[in-house]
Each structure stands twice: as structure tokens, then as C-alpha cells.
Design a protein around this motif. Structure first.
Motif, short mmCIF file in Angstrom:
data_model
loop_
_atom_site.label_atom_id
_atom_site.label_comp_id
_atom_site.label_asym_id
_atom_site.label_seq_id
_atom_site.Cartn_x
_atom_site.Cartn_y
_atom_site.Cartn_z
N THR A 106 0.81 -1.22 0.00
CA THR A 106 0.00 0.00 0.00
C THR A 106 0.84 1.27 0.00
N VAL A 107 2.09 1.15 0.43
CA VAL A 107 3.01 2.29 0.42
C VAL A 107 4.35 1.83 -0.13
N ASP A 108 4.80 2.52 -1.18
CA ASP A 108 6.09 2.23 -1.83
C ASP A 108 6.79 3.57 -2.04
N PRO A 109 7.47 4.08 -1.00
CA PRO A 109 7.99 5.45 -1.02
C PRO A 109 8.86 5.78 -2.23
N SER A 110 9.70 4.84 -2.63
CA SER A 110 10.60 5.11 -3.75
C SER A 110 9.97 4.82 -5.10
N GLY A 111 8.82 4.14 -5.09
CA GLY A 111 8.16 3.80 -6.34
C GLY A 111 8.87 2.74 -7.15
N LEU A 112 9.80 2.03 -6.52
CA LEU A 112 10.58 1.03 -7.25
C LEU A 112 9.72 -0.07 -7.83
N LEU A 113 8.80 -0.58 -7.03
CA LEU A 113 7.99 -1.71 -7.50
C LEU A 113 7.03 -1.28 -8.60
N SER A 114 6.43 -0.14 -8.44
CA SER A 114 5.47 0.32 -9.45
C SER A 114 6.16 0.66 -10.76
N LYS A 115 7.40 1.14 -10.69
CA LYS A 115 8.12 1.54 -11.91
C LYS A 115 8.89 0.39 -12.54
N ASN A 116 9.39 -0.51 -11.69
CA ASN A 116 10.29 -1.55 -12.19
C ASN A 116 9.62 -2.89 -12.41
N TRP A 117 8.65 -3.21 -11.58
CA TRP A 117 7.96 -4.50 -11.72
C TRP A 117 6.86 -4.36 -12.77
N THR A 118 7.24 -4.39 -14.02
CA THR A 118 6.28 -4.20 -15.12
C THR A 118 6.22 -5.46 -15.98
N PRO A 119 5.09 -5.71 -16.61
CA PRO A 119 4.94 -6.92 -17.43
C PRO A 119 5.79 -6.89 -18.70
N ASN A 120 6.34 -5.73 -19.03
CA ASN A 120 7.16 -5.63 -20.24
C ASN A 120 8.56 -6.20 -20.05
N ALA A 121 8.95 -6.42 -18.80
CA ALA A 121 10.30 -6.91 -18.52
C ALA A 121 10.23 -8.28 -17.86
N ILE A 137 10.72 -11.05 -15.16
CA ILE A 137 10.72 -10.94 -13.70
C ILE A 137 12.13 -11.08 -13.14
N CYS A 138 13.02 -11.73 -13.89
CA CYS A 138 14.39 -11.91 -13.41
C CYS A 138 15.18 -10.61 -13.43
N THR A 139 14.64 -9.57 -14.07
CA THR A 139 15.28 -8.26 -14.07
C THR A 139 14.62 -7.30 -13.10
N TRP A 140 13.57 -7.74 -12.43
CA TRP A 140 12.86 -6.87 -11.49
C TRP A 140 13.73 -6.59 -10.26
N THR A 141 13.59 -5.41 -9.71
CA THR A 141 14.34 -5.04 -8.52
C THR A 141 14.09 -6.02 -7.37
N GLY A 142 15.18 -6.51 -6.79
CA GLY A 142 15.07 -7.41 -5.64
C GLY A 142 14.85 -8.86 -5.99
N VAL A 143 14.70 -9.18 -7.28
CA VAL A 143 14.41 -10.55 -7.70
C VAL A 143 15.67 -11.17 -8.32
N SER A 144 16.00 -12.37 -7.86
CA SER A 144 17.11 -13.13 -8.44
C SER A 144 16.60 -14.48 -8.91
N CYS A 145 17.05 -14.88 -10.11
CA CYS A 145 16.60 -16.16 -10.68
C CYS A 145 17.77 -17.12 -10.80
N GLY A 146 17.45 -18.41 -10.98
CA GLY A 146 18.48 -19.41 -11.17
C GLY A 146 19.28 -19.14 -12.44
N SER A 147 20.50 -19.66 -12.51
CA SER A 147 21.39 -19.36 -13.62
C SER A 147 21.12 -20.21 -14.85
N ARG A 148 20.51 -21.38 -14.67
CA ARG A 148 20.24 -22.24 -15.81
C ARG A 148 19.00 -21.78 -16.56
#
Length: 329
Positions: free
Chosen positions: A40-55, A57-68
Motif C-alpha cells: 500500500t506504500v512504496d515510497p521510492s516507487g521502485l515496484l510500481s516503476k520496475n515491476w512491469t509486465p514488459n520486462a 521478472i528476473c530483471t525486477w528489482t530485488g528478484v534473483s533467478c536461477g542461472s540455468r
């Protein structure tokens, strides 16, 4: 004909595998979308700006994916120190490859969703410094065989520590300080030979410490239980925790004599015992008096941190530091 059949069989298996990982990756995205929806509160707006369907999810802020490539699943989620306000949704249980979850230093509120017990690969859970409430579910502990670090400090969790804590055979760090936990600390916690750090300070735990508390805690380096309601004597067998560097037992109701065996903890660096009803003295292995304790006073009955250091003669000495605040929280 036979070769063609084999080829078609292998192709079918490959397509099924690709479809499985595609569906699984989609589940990961749905889970992350659910997390974002509960913020409900995202002061920096990171999630709203970065977590977009155009990218991806492995490039989303705070998200890390497996290497394979075939296992491009979310393995780590780090949303710490973002000033986020919201709840943890049950869909988090769909991140089935998650090994590390860090939501610390935010304002997440509500209960820990029981669906988290589905995260059987979790090794590290950091959710300290939030506003979480409710109890620590036995299922939460019983279904996470790989858990190594659990930090739920500085929340408003209550109830007791379930005996199922003993099922975490790989547990190394248990940090539950500054909550509202109460009751007895289960014996199963003291059977954890892998544990290095136990922080239970500033709760309402009660009862006595088991006489054999250090028989299995061969790797324990830090034991903080200050600010509780523990009673009885300090176990004389505490010297069996030979790896102890930091020991804090102040502001409880311990009584009796200080075990002289504490002086045999040659690796001990910091010690809190004030605000109890203890008397006695601590001797070094050479029988030199390190300090005396009478009438529950450690220099003006204040909450003092003592640093024990080695001098070349291998005799323990004591110095009074300039600060008076318990560290390692």
C-alpha cells in the motif's frame, strides 16, 4: 520407423519439460504480482516503476533467478530497507524454488501466511524490523528442512517457540529478540548441534535453563536471552559451549552463584550478567579472579557490557567500555 518413434518420444518429453517450466515461471510472476498488489506504500516507487509486465521478472528489482535457462525460477527475493507497507500474501507460497527471502526493515503487518510452509527450499528468512503479529506456526518450522537462518526480530509476534524447532537440523541462526514470545524454551532447541547464534532477548520467556544445555551446542557462538523472566541458577555446564564469544543473560531472575566454569570460556569477548540475583566470582583457567559479583551489582547496578580479553600471560582481564548498549541485535 523405430528411430522416428524414439525421436517423437524424446520430442514429446522435451516439450512437456518446457511447458512445465513455462507454467512454473508464470506461477512465479503471479506470486510477485500478488506481493506488489498488497503493497500500500512504496515510497521510492521502485515496484510500481520496475515491476512491469514488459520486462522479465528476473530483471525486477530485488528478484534473483536461477542461472540455468531451463530453471529460470525465482530463487531469492530481497525487498529489504525499502520502507514498504503492506501484507505478505498467501501467493508467496508459489515461489517454490525460493532459497532466500529478505523483507526486513519495512512495515509489513499481519500474520505470516501459512502458505510459506510450501517453500521447502528456503534457507534464509529475514523478516526482522516489521510489524508482524500472530504466532510462530509449528507447520512453518516442520516443513522447511533446509532452513539455516531465521530472523523475525523486532516484530509483535507472540506465543511460544514450537518444539518443531528441533526439526530444523541445519539451523544456524535463530533471531527472535524484541517480540512478545512467552512460555518455556523447548528442550529441542538445545539439541541443535548446528546452531551458532540464539537471540531471544526482550521477550517474556520463563522457566529454567536445562542443566545439559551445552551438551549439543558445540558450535554456539552467541547466546542472548536478556530481558526475559528466566529463573534458577546458571547451569555450571555452560563451559561446554566452548565456542561462545558473546553471552548475555542480564535482566532476568537468575539466582545463586555464578558458575566458576564461565572463566573457562577462553573465547568469550562480551558478557552481560547484571540485573539478576547472582553472587560469586569468575576465575580464569589460571585461577585469577576476573571479577566479583555481589548483590546483583555490576558497577552501580547498571546495564553494563563487559569485554573479556586475553593478555600475553593467558590470564583473563576485564575492562569497562565507554558504551553501555547491548550489541549484536
Amino acid at each position: 520407423m523405430e528411430r522416428m518413434s524414439i525421436f517423437l518420444f524424446k520430442l514429446t518429453i522435451a516439450l512437456m519439460i518446457l511447458n512445465f517450466f513455462s507454467v512454473s515461471a508464470s506461477e512465479d510472476q503471479h506470486a510477485l504480482d500478488a506481493i506488489r498488489a498488497q503493497i500500500t506504500v512504496d515510497p521510492s516507487g521502485l515496484l510500481s516503476k520496475n515491476w512491469t509486465p514488459n520486462a522479465s521478472i528476473c530483471t525486477w528489482t530485488g528478484v534473483s533467478c536461477g542461472s540455468r535457462i531451463k530453471t529460470q525460477r525465482v530463487i531469492a527475493l530481497d525487498l529489504s530497507d525499502m520502507g514498504l507497507v503492506g501484507r505478505i500474501p498467501p501467493q508467496i507460497g508459489s515461489l517454490s524454488f525460493l532459497t532466500s527471502l529478505d523483507l526486513s526493515n519495512n512495515s509489513f503487518h499481519g500474520q505470516i501466511p501459512p502458505e510459506m510452509m510450501q517453500l521447502r527450499h528456503l534457507e534464509r528468512v529475514y523478516m526482522g524490523h516489521n510489524n508482524l503479529t500472530g504466532t510462530l506456526s509449528p507447520l512453518f518450522l516442520d516443513k522447511m528442512p533446509s532452513l539455516k537462518s531465521l530472523n523475525l526480530s523486532y516484530n509483535s509476534l507472540n506465543g511460544n517457540i514450537p518444539e518443531e524447532i528441533g526439526n530444523l537440523s541445519e539451523l544456524q541462526d535463530l533471531v527472535l529478540n524484541n517480540n512478545q514470545f512467552s512460555g518455556l524454551v523447548p528442550q529441542t532447541l538445545f539439541n541443535q548441534s548446528s546452531i551458532r547464534r540464539i537471540q531471544l532477548s526482550f521477550n517474556s520467556f520463563s522457566g529454567t535453563l536445562p542443566d545439559d544445555m551445552c551438551d549439543q551446542l558445540v558450535k554456539l557462538r552467541l547466546f542472548f536471552i536478556s530481558g526475559n523472566k528466566f529463573t534458577g541458577p546458571i547451569p555450571s555446564s555452560i563451559n561446554k559451549c566452548r565456542q561462545l564469544r558473546y553471552l548475555s543473560m542480564s535482566t532476568n531472575n537468575f539466582n545463586g552463584s555464578i558458575p566458576r566454569e564461565i572463566g573457562n570460556l577462553t573465547l568469550l569477548k562480551e558478557l552481560f550478567l547484571g540485573e539478576n540475583d547472582l553472587q560469586g566470582m569468575i576465575l580464569s583457567p589460571t585461577h585469577r579472579i576476573v571479577f566479583k559479583l555481589t548483590n546483583n551489582l555490576f558497577w552501580e547496578n547498571s546495564y553494563i557490557l563487559y569485554e573479556l580479553t586475553h593478555i600475553p600471560t593467558n590470564m583473563l582481564t576485564i575492562k569497562k567500555p565507554s558504551h553501555q548498549v547491548e550489541s549484536h541485535s
